[in-house]
Design an enzyme around this catalytic site. Structure first.
Site, PDB file in Angstrom:
ATOM      1  N   ARG A 149      -9.416  -8.383   0.679  1.00 13.63           N
ATOM      2  CA  ARG A 149      -8.293  -9.348   0.602  1.00 13.63           C
ATOM      3  C   ARG A 149      -8.545 -10.666   1.547  1.00 13.63           C
ATOM      4  O   ARG A 149      -8.966 -10.634   2.521  1.00 13.63           O
ATOM      5  CB  ARG A 149      -7.108  -8.711   1.073  1.00 13.63           C
ATOM      6  CG  ARG A 149      -6.800  -7.170   0.689  1.00 13.63           C
ATOM      7  CD  ARG A 149      -5.471  -6.607   1.020  1.00 13.63           C
ATOM      8  NE  ARG A 149      -5.548  -5.090   1.069  1.00 13.63           N
ATOM      9  CZ  ARG A 149      -4.955  -4.199   1.767  1.00 13.63           C
ATOM     10  NH1 ARG A 149      -4.351  -4.761   2.737  1.00 13.63           N
ATOM     11  NH2 ARG A 149      -5.310  -3.072   1.704  1.00 13.63           N
TER      12      ARG A 149
ATOM     13  N   ALA B 158       0.939  -1.252   0.068  1.00 15.63           N
ATOM     14  CA  ALA B 158       0.053  -0.209   0.007  1.00 15.63           C
ATOM     15  C   ALA B 158       0.912   1.131  -0.038  1.00 15.63           C
ATOM     16  O   ALA B 158       1.629   1.542   0.846  1.00 15.63           O
ATOM     17  CB  ALA B 158      -0.998  -0.015   1.165  1.00 15.63           C
TER      18      ALA B 158
ATOM     19  N   GLU C 172       3.073  -1.016   3.986  1.00 16.64           N
ATOM     20  CA  GLU C 172       2.709   0.218   3.651  1.00 16.64           C
ATOM     21  C   GLU C 172       4.056   1.029   3.586  1.00 16.64           C
ATOM     22  O   GLU C 172       4.822   1.654   4.343  1.00 16.64           O
ATOM     23  CB  GLU C 172       1.955   1.043   4.922  1.00 16.64           C
ATOM     24  CG  GLU C 172       0.520   0.407   5.065  1.00 16.64           C
ATOM     25  CD  GLU C 172      -0.197   1.205   6.365  1.00 16.64           C
ATOM     26  OE1 GLU C 172       0.633   2.203   6.882  1.00 16.64           O
ATOM     27  OE2 GLU C 172      -1.359   0.813   6.356  1.00 16.64           O
TER      28      GLU C 172
ATOM     29  N   HIS D 192     -10.743  -2.050   1.351  1.00 18.61           N
ATOM     30  CA  HIS D 192      -9.817  -2.997   0.640  1.00 18.61           C
ATOM     31  C   HIS D 192      -9.298  -3.865   1.274  1.00 18.61           C
ATOM     32  O   HIS D 192      -9.012  -5.007   1.056  1.00 18.61           O
ATOM     33  CB  HIS D 192      -8.473  -1.909   0.338  1.00 18.61           C
ATOM     34  CG  HIS D 192      -8.511  -1.059  -0.811  1.00 18.61           C
ATOM     35  ND1 HIS D 192      -7.825  -1.192  -1.973  1.00 18.61           N
ATOM     36  CD2 HIS D 192      -9.645  -0.173  -1.171  1.00 18.61           C
ATOM     37  CE1 HIS D 192      -8.161  -0.431  -3.054  1.00 18.61           C
ATOM     38  NE2 HIS D 192      -9.410   0.201  -2.481  1.00 18.61           N
TER      39      HIS D 192
END
Length: 400
Positions: free
Chosen positions: A275, A253, A283, A271
């Site tokens: 998943r 991300a 991240e 999101h």
């Protein structure tokens, strides 16, 4: 072993009776499918479905040599008539093994949902696995001999079943994965083939006979894919779908966290809920080291936010800084990224926005960002085996 797919559709078939959806309306000719039933070497029938004897005759086979009929899931609706001469069908208890006089051995595989899977070993030692609709194996262990050469599974409805098999080595690069129990969730024809190929699977028409251990038709999964699209086009969903059948995906991300921004937090949460639980998240915008490492597939979402971070770091929004070295620094960062994509050995699916087709931004900084994103997308896409453009939830293949 020779395996004949007498049907490859969902229990209700495809098209579904009286269903007005677009997928059912276009499921005609070779795209129409009877309920899934599998004939193994003319001796073992997996799932008894309406019209199975006629389906066998159309495929050039007889059910006269069938010695065992096994059911993989409860059958709703009216009872299916057992053709004359066939043994009475039944389901094996989980873990039970059965040896046929023909030399075939069958083991019942436990599922995480209703139904029973069957692992079949042929007289010559070939292995195949047949899974019921909506089911994935539970408590998997590595097979005692080798990976299954053929897997028949509900790839569309349960892509995680294939991920579980791959995680323990039960399905490998040369395993022929055939999608069965096909329903109206995906439009038939080219779109179905495209989605299955991304998972390393394929579909075949009813009546197809396969030889277990023949691998020439196994599709090659693209190693690098760029998924482009506008806002809310479905590009992230498309990217995630491409890796659902693979274990241990690393979701990268690039947006980071934005304290106090509730709308952003809601988007991130949506999101994460989509998943699979086995995926990990990182991240970061430091993509080059990740691409240079060995490891599980990367899903990078998205390049647009990566570019924003880089443009911030090089002072791209200030004309003086841009002219004094910012532009040169940005070009170097993009070059490093694309070279890393070229060298990577990992499977990579990257997402980016396609913003160059809309209204010309009113500000100079907006136009600069638009132009640089277009250049980045072109450079990144040049290193990918497959490039997709998602419009209104529909993926169009631009390359591959």
């Amino acid at each position: 072993m020779e395996v004949t797919l007498l049907g490859t559709g969902a229990p209700a078939g495809l098209p579904r009776p009286d269903c007005p959806c677009a997928a059912c309306a276009t499921a005609l000719g070779p795209d129409s499918r009877a309920a899934t039933a599998v004939l193994v070497d003319g001796a073992l029938l997996l799932d008894l479905t309406p019209g199975v004897a006629f389906a066998a005759a159309r495929a050039g086979h007889s059910l006269g040599g069938v010695r065992q009929v096994l059911l993989s899931h409860p059958h709703d609706g009216p009872a299916v008539e057992v053709p004359a001469g066939l043994p009475h069908p039944g389901r094996m208890p989980d873990g039970r093994e059965l040896a046929l006089l023909t030399g075939h051995r069958v083991r019942a595989v436990a599922m995480d949902a209703g139904g029973t899977g069957y692992a079949v070993t042929g007289p010559d030692g070939d292995h195949l696995l047949y899974l019921p609709p909506g089911g994935a194996p539970a408590g998997l262990e590595e097979p005692t001999a080798e990976s299954y050469q053929l897997v028949l599974a509900d790839v569309v409805g349960r892509p995680d079943a294939l991920a579980r098999l791959r995680a323990v080595g039960s399905a490998g690069p040369t395993t022929d994965v055939i999608a069965v129990h096909l329903d109206h969730d995906v439009p038939p024809g080219a779109e179905l083939g495209r989605r299955l190929a991304a998972a390393g699977a394929r579909a075949v028409p009813d009546g197809t006979t396969l030889t277990v251990g023949a691998y020439e038709d196994v599709p090659d999964v693209p190693r690098r894919t760029l998924v482009l699209g506008g806002a809310r086009s479905g590009k992230s969903v498309e990217a995630e779908r491409r890796l659902e059948s693979f274990p241990e995906v690393l979701y990268v991300a690039t947006g980071g966290t934005r304290g106090g921004d509730t709308e952003w937090a809601e988007r991130v949460a949506a999101h994460r809920e989509r998943r699979p639980g086995s995926w990990r998240t990182a991240e970061t915008t430091d993509l080059v080291p990740l691409l240079g490492e060995d490891g599980p597939p990367l899903l990078i979402d998205c390049l647009s936010l990566w570019l924003t971070d880089v443009m911030d770091s090089v002072g791209a929004w200030d004309d003086a800084e841009w002219a004094g070295g910012g532009e040169k620094s940005l070009r170097e960062r993009v070059r490093e990224l694309t070279e890393a994509v070229r060298r990577t050995r990992r499977t990579v699916v990257a997402v980016s926005n396609e913003v160059g087709s809309g209204i010309v931004p009113a500000t100079a900084s907006g136009r600069r960002y638009r132009d640089e994103l277009g250049r980045l997308n072109a450079a990144f896409g040049a290193e990918c085996e497959q490039v997709l453009l998602v419009v209104a939830g529909q993926a169009l293949a631009l390359r591959g």
